[in-house]
Scaffold this motif. Sequence first.
Motif, PDB file in Angstrom:
ATOM      1  N   LEU A  92       0.879  -1.267  -0.073  1.00 47.84           N
ATOM      2  CA  LEU A  92       0.182  -0.021   0.053  1.00 47.84           C
ATOM      3  C   LEU A  92       0.872   1.207  -0.065  1.00 47.84           C
ATOM      4  CD1 LEU A  92      -2.795  -1.122   2.598  1.00 47.84           C
ATOM      5  CD2 LEU A  92      -3.044  -0.751  -0.082  1.00 47.84           C
ATOM      6  N   MET A  95       2.757   1.866  -3.329  1.00 44.89           N
ATOM      7  CA  MET A  95       1.536   2.147  -4.204  1.00 44.89           C
ATOM      8  C   MET A  95       0.921   3.887  -3.981  1.00 44.89           C
ATOM      9  SD  MET A  95       0.980   0.225  -6.581  1.00 44.89           S
ATOM     10  CE  MET A  95       1.877  -1.610  -6.903  1.00 44.89           C
ATOM     11  N   ALA A  96       0.903   4.066  -2.789  1.00 45.97           N
ATOM     12  CA  ALA A  96       0.514   5.516  -2.399  1.00 45.97           C
ATOM     13  C   ALA A  96       1.424   6.325  -2.710  1.00 45.97           C
ATOM     14  CB  ALA A  96       0.271   5.544  -0.874  1.00 45.97           C
ATOM     15  N   ASP A  97       2.683   6.169  -2.743  1.00 45.37           N
ATOM     16  CA  ASP A  97       3.871   6.898  -2.802  1.00 45.37           C
ATOM     17  C   ASP A  97       4.071   7.338  -4.129  1.00 45.37           C
ATOM     18  OD1 ASP A  97       6.286   8.410  -2.245  1.00 45.37           O
ATOM     19  OD2 ASP A  97       7.419   6.617  -3.150  1.00 45.37           O
ATOM     20  N   ARG A  98       3.483   6.422  -5.155  1.00 47.09           N
ATOM     21  CA  ARG A  98       3.423   6.472  -6.447  1.00 47.09           C
ATOM     22  C   ARG A  98       2.374   7.491  -7.063  1.00 47.09           C
ATOM     23  NH1 ARG A  98       6.024   3.797 -10.181  1.00 47.09           N
ATOM     24  NH2 ARG A  98       4.862   4.507 -11.567  1.00 47.09           N
ATOM     25  N   ILE A  99       1.448   7.968  -6.133  1.00 50.83           N
ATOM     26  CA  ILE A  99       0.339   8.460  -6.575  1.00 50.83           C
ATOM     27  C   ILE A  99       0.528   9.938  -6.129  1.00 50.83           C
ATOM     28  CG2 ILE A  99      -2.190   9.065  -5.970  1.00 50.83           C
ATOM     29  CD1 ILE A  99      -2.525   6.057  -5.512  1.00 50.83           C
ATOM     30  N   ARG A 101      -1.654  12.841  -7.134  1.00 51.93           N
ATOM     31  CA  ARG A 101      -2.462  13.535  -6.756  1.00 51.93           C
ATOM     32  C   ARG A 101      -3.349  12.634  -5.758  1.00 51.93           C
ATOM     33  NH1 ARG A 101      -4.834  15.563 -12.266  1.00 51.93           N
ATOM     34  NH2 ARG A 101      -2.708  15.949 -12.510  1.00 51.93           N
ATOM     35  N   TYR A 106      -5.848   9.483   0.393  1.00 52.20           N
ATOM     36  CA  TYR A 106      -5.627   8.252   0.658  1.00 52.20           C
ATOM     37  C   TYR A 106      -5.113   7.853   1.965  1.00 52.20           C
ATOM     38  CZ  TYR A 106      -6.679   6.674  -4.156  1.00 52.20           C
ATOM     39  OH  TYR A 106      -7.496   6.314  -5.228  1.00 52.20           O
ATOM     40  N   LYS A 107      -4.054   8.735   2.415  1.00 52.50           N
ATOM     41  CA  LYS A 107      -3.343   8.563   3.667  1.00 52.50           C
ATOM     42  C   LYS A 107      -4.364   8.607   4.682  1.00 52.50           C
ATOM     43  CE  LYS A 107       0.359  10.679   5.672  1.00 52.50           C
ATOM     44  NZ  LYS A 107       1.615  11.728   5.814  1.00 52.50           N
ATOM     45  N   PRO A 198      10.371   0.628 -13.442  1.00 47.12           N
ATOM     46  CA  PRO A 198       9.883   0.696 -12.275  1.00 47.12           C
ATOM     47  C   PRO A 198       9.974  -0.572 -11.240  1.00 47.12           C
ATOM     48  CG  PRO A 198       8.438   1.570 -13.746  1.00 47.12           C
ATOM     49  CD  PRO A 198       9.728   0.747 -14.337  1.00 47.12           C
TER      50      PRO A 198
ATOM     51  N   SER C  12      -1.933   1.909  -9.432  1.00 47.42           N
ATOM     52  CA  SER C  12      -1.539   2.129  -8.035  1.00 47.42           C
ATOM     53  C   SER C  12      -2.516   2.483  -7.439  1.00 47.42           C
ATOM     54  CB  SER C  12      -0.599   3.333  -8.151  1.00 47.42           C
ATOM     55  OG  SER C  12       0.717   2.892  -8.846  1.00 47.42           O
ATOM     56  N   VAL C  16      -4.677   0.771  -4.013  1.00 51.52           N
ATOM     57  CA  VAL C  16      -4.775   1.543  -2.919  1.00 51.52           C
ATOM     58  C   VAL C  16      -6.300   1.562  -2.432  1.00 51.52           C
ATOM     59  CG1 VAL C  16      -4.480   3.746  -1.590  1.00 51.52           C
ATOM     60  CG2 VAL C  16      -2.745   2.945  -3.115  1.00 51.52           C
TER      61      VAL C  16
END
Lengths: 293, 352, 282
Positions: A92, A95-99, A101, A106-107, A198, C12, C16
């Motif tokens: 998670l 993935m969250a780090d890639r996002i 916007r 999400y956090k 990646p 991604s 999430v």
Amino acid sequence: MEKRVTFNEKTLPYLLVLPQIAITIAFFFWPSWQAIYQSVLLEDAFGGNTRFVWFDNFAHLFRDPAYYRSAMITAVFSLLVAGLGLSISLLLAVMADRIVRGATAYKAFLVWPYAVAPAVAGVLWGFLFNPAVGIVAWTLRIFGYEFNYVLNGGQALALIVFAAVWSQISYNFLFFLAGLQSIPKSLIEAAAIDGAGPGRRFWTIIFPLLSPTGFFLLVVNVIYAFFGTFGVVDGLTKGGPAKATEILVFKVYNDGFRGQDLGGSAAQSVILMAIVILLTVVQFRFIERKVHY
Amino acid sequence: MATVSLRGVRKSYGGTVEVIQGIDMEITDGEFIVIVGPSGCGKSTLLRMVAGLEKITGGEIAIDARVVNELEPKDRDIAMVFQNYALYPHMSVYDNMAYGLKIRGVSKGEIDERVKRAAKTLEIEPFLERKPRQLSGGQRQRVAMGRAIVREPKAFLFDEPLSNLDAKLRVQMRVEIKKLQRQLGVTSIYVTHDQVEAMTMGDRLIVMNKGVAEQIGTPIDVYAQPASLFVAAFIGSPSMNFLETRIGADGSLALDGASLKPKTRIDPGRAVTIGIRPEHLSVGSGFDLKVELVELLGADTLVYGRLSDGKGLVVRLPGTEVPKIGDRLPVKAHDGAWHLFDSETGKRLGAA
Amino acid sequence: MVENRPWLTIFSHLVVLIGVAIIAFPVWMTFVASTHDAQTMLRSPVPVLPGPHLLKNYSEILTQGYARTSGIPLTIALFNSMVMALGICIGKIVISIIAAFAIVYFRFPFRMAAFWAIFVTLMLPVEVRIVPTYGVVAGLGMVDTYSGLIIPLIASATATFLFRQFFLSVPDELAEASRVDGAGPVRFFFDILLPMSRTTIAALFVIQFIYGWNQYLWPLLVTNKESFYTAVMLVARQATAVDATPSWNLIMATAMLAMLPPVLVVVFMQRQFVRGLVETEK
């Protein structure tokens, strides 16, 4: 590290540390000493007579198959909790780090389970998998899988693992995310210029750099699985069925308060203390090393 | 306004390491004293002992004839400006300046008046309501000064107050602090490692090295008659040239073929170090210098070269003279510009 | 990201989102259960969308409680939880900040002994010494009291270390300046150090409030009277009561309300929460 300046008052500092020290002595040192002391005594059932028995309580414990079983269950349980918890939260976090916007949104959605008490988490998961009304149990039954944690020990263990992982996931997630964000962007860019895609970048650059965080979290998660999950077990299975989910912490409580086996419970406490001291030392060793990077 | 006396002041840690080894000095009312020296020489410790932040382990310090050894800083009636300014980050500029007065129970009206007056002097009136983090380095510096001024203390103590500023601002603040001190006439002790600050600001300097006051005197004294090799090397830029030699049988010094006559008699055969400042050498017949490097500074030209016996020498020439590398440059020393030091003790022996 | 690969970004988001959904699912089902009547909640499959009985369930549980296990209204348990959480939280902050102040700003005999005494408590979680600690509390007559719920839990090595760490990062000159300004240690503490510690205190407050509210084993031990039960205890008691047909609507309403305060704190003080979490582990 030391301060250069000090105030000269003589009694004031004692008054300032007094409350903390008094509470520490009354509720930490004295009980710990008591635990050690009781662990070498045998008390009869009515609490009237106590006898000094050297290490009999420990010897008895090590001969007791129930204790071995509990230790095994604890080992499996903590491995599963740490393993599952770390891999899910790492996924998670990556993935969250890639996002770019919406990352903060999400956090926000991922951190709140930390605020739910483990005991309540146990109840929530118990409800989902309740043999009579649980929506997940019902769905599984449609697919032909009978899930009944009240009767099936393995399933009960799986369930407390789910609940425990769920409780701890936001913690792991936050630390992994912080670790990922502290990796300099220029490193990633350099690797990209070197031609790494990646996936390759993740395994050759990010993962190794993240390993200190991962190791730290591993220790924290094991400590959590050992000691922080009492509520999950008590709110969900109460150690059952047939002691299939009786982890060590739960057994100390059960033997001490329900079974009134003070000496045995104290001996277990002493062993747990040794484990937690060992883990804490490992953790600090590691933190010291991290400081020197 | 006050005098400050240091009498045999000593400081040791744990009775073994002596960081201040006995300093004596009488500071007169309104004087601006600069303590200068390299880092670790004990200059800040000495200042902090005057402030009351470090215990005095030997000797005594008196402010206005009152021995203050055992007094808390607050009872010594001094104000201090710290290197990092030490402004209270959560208080406005106004509150920072007013805090010491408030603790002393000064009336609200008077606090207001004093703070406003100091703010006006320092031109920080527009910032009174701001927090320190919203100010530039120079402005913070002024607030730190303001906090000292409003207290109207007997003495100002400055602990390298300009070292966190950039070069240009440093020059500007140097002038302002000096002007302000003149105007207020408050006895001041100022610690710095910057010899330019020391020379330009101080009425008198204490040049310190390893816990010892190597020399106490006016800037001109210290420059013209350095009491030791250390002082000679520390004051002046570029640093003084030093050449090791021995006194000849006739009491004179042989140097690269030439001969120097010391103004005072020195025992023959003694090892001496002679020193001469680069600015006291000029083109003319005396020595032959082989030019190795030339630095053009605009106003001056620094020439690095070697004498025929291989000793290195730096010469400061007017910017109009630009010798070529590899040239032979004849240089001569100004009259009486040679300093003689004992090579073993480093003490000044005289001039030549 | 370094390169532009739309499918990777979409992937991604997808991962999430699924994670968020799975994490939120138990709470969603809890909420749904708390809005139906008891009968609906006994028929499998249970509904997955909210029903009309929200107000009725919540008011019943708040005013009358869950009759099958105990008669106390949840309001009392929520009040107990609040007292315990705030007591632990404020108590910890107060005794830790003054202890850290003494250890950092003073030199006194036994200073290092005090430091180590506090330090080793890190290694003694309540779980490993429950029986004897209970003995101490019982001996002091603190069973079924608020002080029994609070005081044994307020000694905290982590909070003391956090404050110590922060104080060490405060420039020495600030204390010196205040001494020159005429402030003694007490004045320095209240005028300078305390206001400067605001963010650290806020971060600790969030973490310790959650810690206090979510205590389970300890209140289980030191409370016998129902009037001292905490909200978290009630949830577990109701859910694991074996003998009766459960009213899931009420149990889940209890669970919702027992979760709400700490979750709100995390959601609304997320910055302090993250800061506190990361820093208490250093």
